[in-house]
Enzyme design. Structure first.
Site, short mmCIF file in Angstrom:
data_model
loop_
_atom_site.label_atom_id
_atom_site.label_comp_id
_atom_site.label_asym_id
_atom_site.label_seq_id
_atom_site.Cartn_x
_atom_site.Cartn_y
_atom_site.Cartn_z
N LEU A 74 1.30 124.03 45.67
CA LEU A 74 2.03 125.05 44.81
C LEU A 74 1.12 126.10 44.22
O LEU A 74 0.16 125.61 43.81
CB LEU A 74 2.71 124.31 43.65
CG LEU A 74 3.96 123.35 43.96
CD1 LEU A 74 4.20 122.57 42.74
CD2 LEU A 74 4.87 123.82 44.96
N ASP A 118 -1.65 111.33 31.37
CA ASP A 118 -2.71 112.18 30.89
C ASP A 118 -2.49 113.73 30.99
O ASP A 118 -2.87 114.49 31.49
CB ASP A 118 -4.02 112.07 32.33
CG ASP A 118 -5.23 112.52 32.04
OD1 ASP A 118 -5.69 112.37 30.78
OD2 ASP A 118 -6.06 112.42 32.87
#
Length: 297
Positions: free
Chosen positions: A95, A225
């Site tokens: 991406l 995270d």
């Protein structure tokens, strides 16, 4: 990244493999992007012996997050052993990600939807939509059925360090035994720091008081995270990646949003419109942030 082009030709069954540079990669692994006739791919390479476990945890995390249909994240393609006998190679879709800027508010909404997703499943199952329960395998429990416990069906890693995701009924016990205690023990073992051991003994006695009010929380699927280097955006909206998921207290997720690179105020404004701050929120943020500071120590 010698020989990676040929490895990609073999595992992706493509003829053309051309590398190009964009943002990404993190601190744990070498990374690069490749163009092929099948599309573009993002490839992470790590030669450490336990890197396959790290990559497999990330893959399972991304699959679970995608199954909720609440957030946009990168799609894993495949993991293969490194041909030189140690480590692994992780192939994901590419991406064109840039720093989070225009879509901070949308990310706040998406993360709120993610954190409320399991609660929504619980409500639906209590209405009789399907049988309540939890399963150990992603194909059965991959964010499509209500999960009543804290943990995850596989090991995930915060950075390179594995986390214990054994299913547990009580959040305070899970956070103490499977998050804080292993990190305190790691610091004491690696640095011979006796003061850390004494401080952990003191903190253990305070945890029930510090986590008062968390007894009845519904587990939320977390990215695990969520700091500023693991979020970004594409033209259409925000993207999250490098996940280390588990089912936990939704507030735990927010602790990293202020540690490494603080998120835009619009993120918090929109998030808390959907998930209001509970009593003691700010104090728990300090406690949850402690895990990440110990992990990075």
């Amino acid at each position: 990244m010698e020989n990676i082009e040929q490895i990609l030709r073999n595992i992706l069954n493509v003829r053309t493999v051309e590398g190009f540079e964009t943002r990404g990669g993190g601190f744990m692994s070498k990374s690069r992007n490749f163009r092929t006739e099948r599309g573009n791919f993002f490839v992470k390479v790590n030669t450490k012996s336990e890197s396959r476990r790290m990559f497999e945890g990330e893959r399972e995390s991304l699959l679970a997050l995608k199954a909720t249909d609440t957030v946009t994240c990168t799609t894993p393609v495949t993991i293969v052993d490194h041909p030189e006998g140690s480590g692994a190679i992780f192939v994901l879709e590419h991406l064109d990600i840039r720093d989070l800027d225009q879509h901070a508010a949308e990310l706040g909404e998406q993360m709120a939807r993610l954190h409320l997703h399991n609660r929504k499943l619980k409500a639906e199952e209590e209405k009789g939509a399907s049988k309540i329960g939890f399963c150990d395998r992603l194909e059965e429990s991959g964010a499509t059925r209500y999960v009543s416990r804290f943990g995850f069906h596989t090991t995930t890693c915060c950075g390179y360090i594995p986390t214990d995701n054994t299913w547990t009924d009580d959040w305070t016990i899970f956070f103490a035994r499977q998050r804080l205690q292993p990190r305190f023990e790691m610091v004491e073992r690696d640095y011979g720091d006796r003061e850390v051991k004494d401080l952990w003994s003191l903190l253990q006695r305070k945890l029930p008081q510090l986590l008062a009010g968390c007894e009845g929380i519904v587990p939320s699927l977390l990215h695990g995270d969520l700091h500023g280097l693991n979020v970004g955006e594409v033209e259409s909206g925000p993207v999250i990646y490098d996940a280390a998921s588990f089912y936990g207290h939704h507030e735990f997720e927010l602790a990293t949003t202020r540690i490494f690179r603080e998120f835009h105020p619009d993120f918090f404004r929109v998030y808390h419109q959907h998930v209001p701050m509970a009593t003691g929120f700010q104090r728990r943020q300090l406690l949850y942030g402690l895990f990440y500071y110990l992990n990075n120590w």
